[in-house]
Design an enzyme around this catalytic site. Structure first.
Site, PDB file in Angstrom:
ATOM      1  N   ASP A  98       0.837  -1.210   0.000  1.00 53.53           N
ATOM      2  CA  ASP A  98       0.000   0.000   0.000  1.00 53.53           C
ATOM      3  C   ASP A  98       0.869   1.257   0.000  1.00 53.53           C
ATOM      4  O   ASP A  98       2.034   1.226   0.399  1.00 53.53           O
ATOM      5  CB  ASP A  98      -0.963   0.009   1.200  1.00 53.53           C
ATOM      6  CG  ASP A  98      -0.258  -0.042   2.555  1.00 53.53           C
ATOM      7  OD1 ASP A  98       0.757  -0.760   2.683  1.00 53.53           O
ATOM      8  OD2 ASP A  98      -0.716   0.646   3.484  1.00 53.53           O
ATOM      9  N   GLU A 161       0.111  -1.473   5.763  1.00 53.89           N
ATOM     10  CA  GLU A 161       1.168  -1.062   6.703  1.00 53.89           C
ATOM     11  C   GLU A 161       0.973   0.392   7.096  1.00 53.89           C
ATOM     12  O   GLU A 161       1.185   0.775   8.236  1.00 53.89           O
ATOM     13  CB  GLU A 161       2.556  -1.256   6.084  1.00 53.89           C
ATOM     14  CG  GLU A 161       3.709  -1.094   7.086  1.00 53.89           C
ATOM     15  CD  GLU A 161       4.144   0.348   7.318  1.00 53.89           C
ATOM     16  OE1 GLU A 161       4.749   0.621   8.371  1.00 53.89           O
ATOM     17  OE2 GLU A 161       3.865   1.210   6.477  1.00 53.89           O
TER      18      GLU A 161
HETATM   19 ZN   LIG Z   1       6.733   1.900   4.323  1.00 54.73          ZN
END
Ligand SMILES: [Zn+2]
Length: 428
Positions: A98, A161
């Site tokens: 992401d 994340e």
């Molecule tokens: Zn990162």
């Protein structure tokens, strides 16, 4: 590792320069924006095809029911594994797929992956599609140079994340995918720079503080109780006592940059009184005394500090204000916390990576600790795996910035370092 194998690896990496560039560009061109979590399936499908062609067995895993997962924006993760010809350790490369929002100030197409002066530009170039590409190329080069290896290589591309990793590494760790019996060494190719090994991160505590008031007409504020003024007292007390106190606390952890070697606190947001009007609202606000005001605090703490003590410091401050300030009332809610973690410098993955950096770059590796957390927290706490570092190409300061880029030569060097780590741990 033999000198012949080292030479073969260098040649295999060099031969993949164009492939490394193309892979990085392809990854940047899939806009995996988070929030809300777009194109996760598309990037996993792309990587699945790539890694299956390289001989990996690939699983796509949706983090069903995890924080952030929905049918509109499902949290897809990829785990790919290839086994050697005999038993041995498993080396795992974990990258998040992401990227954060684009933001303002770009002079290029954020998803165009333009190349200029040896740099590839785009959102996620440095954080961390460049690192992901480098690890894929490292594995492919190692497999070509040393098909007869022991153990296994895993590559994962995981979701979220940037929003805590609950639909990504945390979910996989809960499924046992980072159990020390299954995986022995983990490298997270976050952009810490090609000559630095990141051992861990500081701790985090997020909380929301709300001050209470009573609504009344703005022309007669004495009939109400202004929650924003109460919050003003909280902020004044923070300035007078808390911030100076935090500035005196220093850690022995090698945190970079220098300013993060101390305890810090950020006020992420403040909201009080009437809600902000919509952009198309042309009227005036209504006169009301705010009956509540909220701030979100982001406290980063050191390995030498204790979380319950960190919390007591803030609640103690609020209690002090309460005794001194008539009608002061508050609530505090925990949002999130992560314990600090730091991998031992003698851990096998640290020693092996340091030696590989010295071989490739001809200088000693530097050891750092990250000011903010990343997915190592889940591998450490849920997975119980301590032999984990962050190591990858890219300049940390460029992460989340406009005109983010990753250097092609940096990616090549770190891919070579990663391939040498594989050779050292698996070619024996
Ligand atoms: Zn990162």
């Amino acid at each position: 590792m033999t000198a012949a194998l080292e030479t073969r690896i260098a040649a295999e990496i060099a031969a993949r320069r164009e492939a490394l560039i193309a892979l990085t560009q392809d990854l940047i061109r899939i806009p995996t924006l988070n929030p809300p979590g777009r194109n996760y399936r598309a990037i996993c499908d792309y990587l699945a095809a790539r890694l299956e062609a390289a001989g990996f067995t690939v699983e796509l895993i949706r983090a069903e029911g995890a924080l952030g997962d929905s049918d509109v924006h499902p949290r897809w993760n990829l785990v790919a594994r290839t086994e050697g010809t005999r038993p041995g350790d498993c080396v795992h490369f974990n990258s998040h797929h992401d990227v954060v929002e684009v933001g303002h100030g770009w002079s290029r197409d954020p998803f165009g992956a333009e190349i200029e002066d040896g740099r590839i530009y785009g959102r996620g170039a440095c954080d961390m599609k460049g690192g992901l590409a480098a690890s894929v190329i490292a594995a492919e080069a190692f497999l070509a140079a040393c098909p007869d290896f022991a153990g296994a290589i895993e590559i994962s591309a995981t979701a979220d994340e940037e929003s805590g990793g609950f639909g990504g590494v945390a979910y996989l760790a809960e499924q046992g995918r980072f159990d020390p019996e299954r995986v022995q060494h983990v490298i997270i190719p976050e952009p810490l720079h090609k000559d630095r090994i990141c051992l861990g991160h500081r701790g985090v505590w997020w909380a929301e503080i709300e001050t209470k008031g009573r609504i009344a007409h703005g022309s007669m504020p004495f009939l109400g109780d202004c929650a924003v003024r109460h919050m003003g007292a909280v902020l004044a007390e923070m300035e007078a006592t808390l911030f100076p106190l935090l500035a005196t606390r220093r850690t022995e952890m090698p945190v970079v940059p220098e300013g993060a070697k101390q305890s810090t606190l950020n006020i992420n947001a403040i909201h009080g009184g009437a809600a902000e009007p919509d952009d198309d609202y042309t009227g005036l606000p209504a006169p009301c005394v705010p009956d509540r005001c909220r701030i979100t605090i982001d406290r980063r703490y050191l390995i030498e500090e204790d979380l319950s003590e960190v919390k007591r410091e803030v609640t103690g401050m609020l209690e002090r204000i309460k005794t001194a300030r008539p009608s002061f009332d508050y609530e505090i809610r925990d949002l999130f916390d992560v314990r600090p973690t730091m991998t031992d410098r003698d851990a096998p993955i640290v020693r092996t990576t340091a030696a590989a950096i010295e071989k490739v770059l001809g200088r000693e590796a530097a050891f750092v600790v990250s000011p903010g957390t990343y997915d190592q927290k889940h591998i450490d706490r849920i997975g119980r795996l301590k032999n984990c570092i962050a190591y990858g190409p890219g300049v940390l300061d460029l992460a989340h910035q406009p005109d983010e880029w990753v250097g092609i030569a940096d990616m090549e060097d770190s891919a070579r370092v990663m391939a040498l780590v594989l050779a050292e741990l698996l070619a024996a």
